[in-house]
Design a protein around this motif. Structure first.
Motif, mmCIF file in Angstrom:
data_model
loop_
_atom_site.group_PDB
_atom_site.id
_atom_site.type_symbol
_atom_site.label_atom_id
_atom_site.label_comp_id
_atom_site.label_asym_id
_atom_site.label_seq_id
_atom_site.Cartn_x
_atom_site.Cartn_y
_atom_site.Cartn_z
ATOM 1 N N LYS A 27 32.246 -11.251 73.404
ATOM 2 C CA LYS A 27 32.266 -12.603 74.245
ATOM 3 C C LYS A 27 32.742 -13.695 73.285
ATOM 4 O O LYS A 27 33.857 -14.619 73.726
ATOM 5 C CB LYS A 27 31.277 -13.127 74.946
ATOM 6 C CG LYS A 27 30.596 -11.939 75.932
ATOM 7 C CD LYS A 27 31.329 -12.066 77.300
ATOM 8 C CE LYS A 27 30.891 -10.999 78.197
ATOM 9 N NZ LYS A 27 31.667 -10.610 79.321
ATOM 10 N N VAL A 96 27.294 -17.130 82.278
ATOM 11 C CA VAL A 96 27.516 -15.893 82.316
ATOM 12 C C VAL A 96 26.646 -14.874 81.764
ATOM 13 O O VAL A 96 26.173 -14.938 80.864
ATOM 14 C CB VAL A 96 28.889 -15.395 81.652
ATOM 15 C CG1 VAL A 96 29.132 -13.970 81.793
ATOM 16 C CG2 VAL A 96 30.312 -16.267 82.122
ATOM 17 N N VAL A 98 25.186 -11.522 81.227
ATOM 18 C CA VAL A 98 25.916 -10.222 80.909
ATOM 19 C C VAL A 98 25.336 -9.209 81.641
ATOM 20 O O VAL A 98 25.926 -8.188 81.714
ATOM 21 C CB VAL A 98 26.364 -10.144 79.393
ATOM 22 C CG1 VAL A 98 27.283 -11.058 78.613
ATOM 23 C CG2 VAL A 98 25.107 -9.844 78.507
ATOM 24 N N GLY A 108 33.016 -13.266 83.503
ATOM 25 C CA GLY A 108 34.126 -12.948 82.543
ATOM 26 C C GLY A 108 35.132 -12.220 83.322
ATOM 27 O O GLY A 108 34.805 -11.321 84.153
ATOM 28 N N SER A 122 38.988 -10.365 88.570
ATOM 29 C CA SER A 122 37.465 -10.167 88.784
ATOM 30 C C SER A 122 37.369 -9.355 90.214
ATOM 31 O O SER A 122 38.198 -9.174 91.198
ATOM 32 C CB SER A 122 36.752 -11.442 89.346
ATOM 33 O OG SER A 122 35.475 -11.312 89.354
ATOM 34 N N SER A 123 36.205 -8.527 89.884
ATOM 35 C CA SER A 123 35.614 -7.692 91.183
ATOM 36 C C SER A 123 34.358 -8.457 91.476
ATOM 37 O O SER A 123 33.542 -7.546 92.559
ATOM 38 C CB SER A 123 35.575 -6.315 90.953
ATOM 39 O OG SER A 123 34.484 -6.232 89.885
ATOM 40 N N SER A 124 34.070 -9.591 91.359
ATOM 41 C CA SER A 124 32.946 -10.166 91.362
ATOM 42 C C SER A 124 31.651 -9.360 90.920
ATOM 43 O O SER A 124 30.672 -9.347 91.574
ATOM 44 C CB SER A 124 32.474 -10.584 93.017
ATOM 45 O OG SER A 124 33.423 -11.250 93.658
ATOM 46 N N GLY A 125 31.903 -8.749 89.708
ATOM 47 C CA GLY A 125 30.852 -7.906 89.360
ATOM 48 C C GLY A 125 30.537 -6.723 89.882
ATOM 49 O O GLY A 125 29.445 -6.016 89.301
ATOM 50 N N ALA A 132 39.023 -3.547 84.227
ATOM 51 C CA ALA A 132 39.681 -3.028 83.175
ATOM 52 C C ALA A 132 40.786 -2.223 83.401
ATOM 53 O O ALA A 132 41.898 -2.515 82.572
ATOM 54 C CB ALA A 132 38.544 -2.558 82.236
ATOM 55 N N ARG A 135 43.651 -4.104 84.846
ATOM 56 C CA ARG A 135 44.273 -5.039 83.785
ATOM 57 C C ARG A 135 45.223 -4.249 83.123
ATOM 58 O O ARG A 135 46.478 -4.434 82.756
ATOM 59 C CB ARG A 135 43.262 -5.750 82.848
ATOM 60 C CG ARG A 135 43.503 -6.645 81.904
ATOM 61 C CD ARG A 135 43.651 -6.210 80.570
ATOM 62 N NE ARG A 135 42.621 -5.478 80.029
ATOM 63 C CZ ARG A 135 42.690 -4.455 78.870
ATOM 64 N NH1 ARG A 135 43.854 -4.259 78.428
ATOM 65 N NH2 ARG A 135 41.392 -3.827 78.838
#
Ligand SMILES: C[C@@]1(CC(=O)O)c2cc3[nH]c(cc4nc(cc5[nH]c(cc(n2)[C@H]1CCC(=O)O)[C@@](C)(CC(=O)O)[C@@H]5CCC(=O)O)C(CC(=O)O)=C4CCC(=O)O)c(CCC(=O)O)c3CC(=O)O
Ligand SMILES: NC(=O)C1=CN([C@@H]2O[C@H](COP(=O)(O)OP(=O)(O)OC[C@H]3O[C@@H](n4cnc5c(N)ncnc54)[C@H](O)[C@@H]3O)[C@@H](O)[C@H]2O)C=CC1
Length: 191
Positions: A27, A96, A98, A108, A122-125, A132, A135
């Motif tokens: 990070k 954040v 983690v 993140g 984002s997938s809201s976590g 990933a 992306r």
């Protein structure tokens, strides 16, 4: 509730990273690469953190560490992260966390940066591994020369403003300008 997407301009901004392990280092590296003034607080730190930390405090977290930070990354063991989250909430600073999705007030994102454009997912976590993968999929479909698209759009925008072109007429003009980019490329490569 879904997160509200924003792009943070971190240049010179103080960002606190609590923890000095591999997750904190990953990070911190990203934050440093985006110009943040990264402050790391942890008793033990991995070697590559030294290169990216503007300040490195080799000690346990104390609440005063949050003072003046625009953003906090809690990447220490879970009990420490809980305390960090609590303090950040009290001081109205985004955190954040983690290790605990439910306690994050920011996530993140998976980022793709190319040609002056930034795409973030984002997938809201709920599914970081999928985020990933997506992306990487976008890396394959966004063209390498997208910077030329952006330049065409940037230049067109100045002329629209100067000429007073109404907003609703701008998109078809932009599409024609982007088409022309390839007409020219094809014409010159066939010469
Ligand atoms: C909440 C959040 C907080 C935060 O860290 O920001 C969070 C939380 C957690 N991640 C975990 C695991 C993994 N994280 C990744 C990858 C990424 N994780 C990122 C973000 C986020 N991760 C935030 C939510 C983002 C969202 O979904 O909206 C990315 C996008 C960006 C970044 O890391 O900067 C980056 C991809 C970057 C890229 O490739 O572009 C992989 C996959 C991989 O590495 O390939 C795995 C393993 C597979 C798996 O577990 O799914 C665990 C379990 C830990 C454990 O079990 O020990 C937790 C905690 C929990 O779930 O409780
Ligand atoms: N979001 C993500 O993508 C992922 C998150 N995690 C989570 O991230 C966290 C950190 O993971 P690692 O870097 O592997 O941990 P690690 O165990 O290697 O490092 C922990 C760090 O916290 C520091 N620390 C301990 N007590 C502290 C205190 N009181 N104040 C400040 N710092 C303190 C230690 O000195 C060390 O630097 C874990 O909770 C893990 O579950 C793990 C994998 C992926």
């Amino acid at each position: 509730m879904s997160p509200y997407g924003l792009f943070l301009l971190l240049e010179g901004k103080r960002v606190l990273v609590v923890g000095g392990g591999p997750v904190a280092a990953a990070k911190a590296r990203e934050l440093h690469a985006h110009g943040a003034h990264v402050v790391v607080v942890a008793p033990d730190v991995v070697a590559d953190l030294e290169a990216v930390a503007a300040e490195l405090h080799r000690r346990p977290f104390v609440p005063q560490d949050v003072e003046g930070a625009y953003l906090v990354i809690a990447a220490a063991p879970p009990p420490v992260n809980r305390e960090v989250r609590h303090v950040a909430d009290q001081r109205a600073v985004f955190v954040v966390a983690v290790d605990d999705v439910a306690s994050c007030t920011a996530y993140g994102a998976a980022r793709l940066e190319r040609g002056g454009l930034t795409i973030a997912i984002s997938s809201s976590g709920t599914a970081p591994a999928l985020v990933a993968l997506l992306r990487r999929a976008l890396e394959a479909v966004i063209p390498d020369d997208v910077e030329r698209w952006r330049e065409v759009a940037e230049n067109a925008r100045s002329s629209w403003k100067a000429a007073g072109i109404p907003i609703e007429e701008r998109r078809p003009i932009l599409l024609r300008a982007l088409d022309a980019l390839y007409d020219k490329t094809e014409a010159s490569s066939s010469c």
